[in-house]
Every structure is written in structure tokens, then in C-alpha cells.
Motif scaffolding. Structure first.
Motif, PDB file in Angstrom:
ATOM      1  N   ARG A 127       0.124   9.316   0.520  1.00 26.60           N
ATOM      2  CA  ARG A 127      -0.470   8.780  -0.482  1.00 26.60           C
ATOM      3  C   ARG A 127      -0.091   7.078  -0.847  1.00 26.60           C
ATOM      4  N   SER A 128       1.112   6.968  -0.705  1.00 25.29           N
ATOM      5  CA  SER A 128       1.726   5.563  -0.876  1.00 25.29           C
ATOM      6  C   SER A 128       1.255   4.579   0.169  1.00 25.29           C
ATOM      7  N   LEU A 129       0.931   4.949   1.085  1.00 24.15           N
ATOM      8  CA  LEU A 129       0.333   4.174   2.290  1.00 24.15           C
ATOM      9  C   LEU A 129      -1.151   3.707   1.796  1.00 24.15           C
ATOM     10  N   ILE A 130      -1.767   4.884   1.398  1.00 20.07           N
ATOM     11  CA  ILE A 130      -3.414   4.758   1.040  1.00 20.07           C
ATOM     12  C   ILE A 130      -3.585   4.062  -0.013  1.00 20.07           C
ATOM     13  N   ALA A 131      -2.812   4.244  -1.210  1.00 19.95           N
ATOM     14  CA  ALA A 131      -2.699   3.422  -2.474  1.00 19.95           C
ATOM     15  C   ALA A 131      -2.154   1.809  -2.279  1.00 19.95           C
ATOM     16  N   ASP A 132      -1.035   1.581  -1.720  1.00 18.44           N
ATOM     17  CA  ASP A 132      -0.415   0.466  -1.699  1.00 18.44           C
ATOM     18  C   ASP A 132      -0.872  -0.433  -0.805  1.00 18.44           C
ATOM     19  N   GLU A 133      -1.113   0.048   0.465  1.00 11.97           N
ATOM     20  CA  GLU A 133      -1.392  -0.919   1.738  1.00 11.97           C
ATOM     21  C   GLU A 133      -2.806  -0.924   2.050  1.00 11.97           C
ATOM     22  N   TYR A 134      -3.635  -0.279   1.467  1.00 10.45           N
ATOM     23  CA  TYR A 134      -4.963  -0.047   1.868  1.00 10.45           C
ATOM     24  C   TYR A 134      -5.625  -0.026   0.414  1.00 10.45           C
ATOM     25  N   ALA A 139      -8.445   7.911  -8.069  1.00 16.61           N
ATOM     26  CA  ALA A 139      -7.590   9.264  -7.879  1.00 16.61           C
ATOM     27  C   ALA A 139      -8.806   9.977  -6.630  1.00 16.61           C
ATOM     28  N   ASP A 140     -10.130   9.968  -6.971  1.00 16.35           N
ATOM     29  CA  ASP A 140     -11.033  10.745  -6.201  1.00 16.35           C
ATOM     30  C   ASP A 140     -11.131  10.335  -4.689  1.00 16.35           C
ATOM     31  N   GLU A 141     -11.055   8.848  -4.639  1.00 21.25           N
ATOM     32  CA  GLU A 141     -11.047   8.536  -3.023  1.00 21.25           C
ATOM     33  C   GLU A 141      -9.701   8.450  -2.573  1.00 21.25           C
ATOM     34  N   LEU A 142      -8.693   8.434  -3.266  1.00 18.78           N
ATOM     35  CA  LEU A 142      -7.287   8.611  -2.536  1.00 18.78           C
ATOM     36  C   LEU A 142      -7.183  10.097  -2.279  1.00 18.78           C
ATOM     37  N   ALA A 143      -7.528  11.242  -3.083  1.00 16.56           N
ATOM     38  CA  ALA A 143      -7.740  12.365  -2.761  1.00 16.56           C
ATOM     39  C   ALA A 143      -8.509  12.698  -1.417  1.00 16.56           C
TER      40      ALA A 143
END
Length: 343
Positions: A127-134, A139-143
């Protein structure tokens, strides 16, 4: 009064070591230096003639219980004589494991620690990689992207998914084992953050692939939605079209009299496919939209082919898939299954 000489036995050594481990620097090091001379052996990583490894982990009671269970399973699986105990130090639980030899101790603690790290930290790291690096922090896209990281839609490839999990666990275990061979104390949080470089890089590759798949599927859905809307607002030009799938990429488009439908659009696409290597699926879909049939019958022996699924998505209830009927048997031969139509 007669003086009786007392010696520090193994049990006393355990208690001494437990009390020293609760001291903060520099007093813990001073105590080790002073008492090791008295006891007669080095106390860091070895006490009472036994090898010692300590692991400190934060987390809930459930997390502590999970690590304890992993330790038990590792001891049972590896058939080793390892003792362990736990104690709360502030907000952190410290697990202390003892064995007569270093190697089996490292194997047990390394296996349990690696599995615990994977179970407790992996999803958080992804989750951290998806949110912080990309930058996908909605919430919906991350999930959705996270689901792409772990979900394998093809049951046949489940074995590959299992292999991937074993590979990630192996990356963690290698680092943990290498560290414990040289150090008697491991802090979970710091180790995950600063030591698991190869494992984190592997997770990064998984996330990159998941984002590519998510983006491609999203664009495909938008593309299909656009074509569905165009088909919906367009008036039908002919009552029926028969799409004969003879195999592989070989398709024939016929009218209601089973005669070839000729269009300039089709001729143009054939030329462009040769010159520019245009996808044959685009050619078929474009041709069907151009002739705009009220109903399209797809005669095939492979109803699960992607282009056929695409046509069904676009034309919805106007599309019927036929696997055997009086019209297609002369062209395609008999079909092994007995079901005839798919909506």
C-alpha cells in the motif's frame, strides 16, 4: 561463620540475562562487560553455555500470539530443541529463544521471523509503494491496484502464485538468517524498514506490473463503454449478420442469406492490417459496427476467444454465440458439446 562460595548456574544466568536485556544503553553494555568476567563467559548471544537470540516486535496481542504460534510451528517442523519466552518491554514484546547450538536456533527464529514479517508487513508495504511512490492515494484506486497485486484470475496459474509467495518468503528469510548468524538481537520494525532491500525491490516490481494491468484494464473498459454507447445510438442497417469463425484469426462475415457482406471499411482494414499490423480484433469489431446489424450470430467452436467476448460485450443482447446449428455445421463441422446458444 563459615563462608560458602556460590556459583552462577544456568538458571541464574537466564535471570541475569533477562534483567540485563531490559537495561538501556550504556548500562546494558556495562553490565555485560562486568558480569561476563564474574560468570566466566560472554553473555551477549550466549548465556549459561547456551546460544541466545532475541527478537523485539511491536503490535497487538493477536500479533504477539501469531509470532508465538509461528515459533511453535518452526520448532515442530525443524525437530529442534529450542526454548523461548516473551516479556513486555514498554510497548514492545521481546522474544528470547535459547538452544545449545547456534545453527538450529537461527533456523527456527529465522523461519518464524520471516513468516511473521511477510504476514504482518507485506500488505502495508505494498500500500505504501502504491500511494507514496506511484501517487495512487485515492481509496478506491489504491484498493483496486492492491487487488491486482495478489489476485490471480486464472485458477490454472495458481501454482505460479504460490511460487511467487515462496520466493518472497525466501528473500526475507535469507536476509534474516544472515543477520541472526552475526547478531543476537533483531528489531522487527527497523529490520523491515532498513534491511529488506531485495524484498522491497521485488514488491516494487509486483506493484509496477499491477499498475500496468490496472491501467490497461481501465482503458479497455472505457473503450468498450464508448463502443457500446455508439452501437446503442446507431440505427440498425441490416437485420442480421452471421460471423463465421473458421479457426484462429480466420473470420467470414455473412448476411441473412449466408452471403458475404462486402464493405469498403473491410477492404480498407485488410490493407491497413498488412501495412501497419493492425489488430484483427479491431478490424472485426469495426466492420460489425459499420454494417450495424440488428442481431449478430457468432458461429464458432471457441466461444471463450477474447474477440468473441468483446463482441458480446459491445452488442450485449443483440449478440448470440452459436456452437452448432444447421447453418454453421456445413462450414465448421460437428461440435463436441451439446449446448447450442450462449447469451
Amino acid at each position: 561463620m563459615k563462608h560458602t562460595e556460590k556459583t552462577v548456574g544456568q538458571t541464574d544466568g537466564f535471570h541475569l540475562f533477562r534483567r540485563i536485556s531490559q537495561l538501556h544503553p550504556p548500562y546494558n553494555l556495562k553490565a555485560i562487560l562486568i558480569l561476563s568476567k564474574v560468570v566466566g563467559h560472554k553473555m551477549e548471544g550466549c548465556e549459561g553455555g547456551m546460544e541466545v537470540i532475541r527478537v523485539r516486535a511491536g503490535g497487538s496481542t493477536a500479533a504477539v500470539g501469531h509470532f508465538e504460534q509461528l515459533l511453535r510451528e518452526a520448532i515442530e517442523r525443524l525437530h529442534t530443541q529450542v526454548r523461548w519466552e516473551s516479556a513486555l518491554i514498554g510497548q514492545v514484546t521481546e522474544f528470547t529463544a535459547y538452544a545449545n547450538e547456534r545453527k538450529p536456533l537461527v533456523e527456527v527464529v529465522g523461519a518464524a521471523t520471516a513468516q511473521y514479517m511477510m504476514d504482518m508487513y507485506e500488505k502495508e508495504l505494498v500500500r505504501s509503494l502504491i500511494a507514496d511512490e506511484y501517487g495512487y492515494d485515492e481509496a478506491d484506486e489504491l484498493a483496486a491496484i492492491e487487488a491486482y497485486c495478489w489476485h490471480n484470475p486464472d485458477p490454472i496459474e495458481q501454482q505460479e502464485t504460490d511460487l511467487g509467495a515462496r520466493k518472497r518468503l525466501s528473500l526475507i528469510k535469507d536476509e534474516v538468517t544472515r543477520y541472526l548468524e552475526q547478531h543476537p538481537l533483531l528489531h522487527m520494525e527497523g529490520f523491515v524498514r532498513f534491511r529488506l532491500h531485495r524484498y522491497i525491490e521485488h514488491l516494487r516490481e509486483i506493484v509496477e506490473y499491477a499498475i500496468d494491468e490496472y491501467t490497461a484494464d481501465k482503458q479497455y473498459e472505457e473503450f468498450i463503454s464508448l463502443l457500446k454507447y455508439f452501437v446503442y445510438i446507431q440505427d440498425a442497417k441490416i437485420p442480421v449478420a452471421h460471423l463465421i469463425h473458421k479457426g484462429a484469426n480466420d473470420f467470414i462475415l455473412l448476411n441473412d442469406k449466408m452471403e458475404p457482406i462486402e464493405t469498403k471499411q473491410l477492404d480498407q482494414f485488410v490493407v491497413e492490417m498488412i501495412d501497419k499490423e493492425i489488430n484483427y480484433e479491431d478490424m472485426i469489431v469495426s466492420t460489425l459496427i459499420t454494417v450495424s446489424p440488428q442481431n449478430v450470430y457468432i458461429h464458432t467452436r471457441n466461444p471463450e476467444m477474447q474477440v468473441i467476448k468483446t463482441i458480446k460485450q459491445i452488442f450485449e443482447d443483440r449478440a448470440t454465440v452459436c456452437t452448432t446449428c444447421p447453418r454453421c455445421i456445413p462450414l465448421l463441422g460437428e461440435y463436441k458439446r451439446h449446448d447450442h446458444y450462449y447469451r
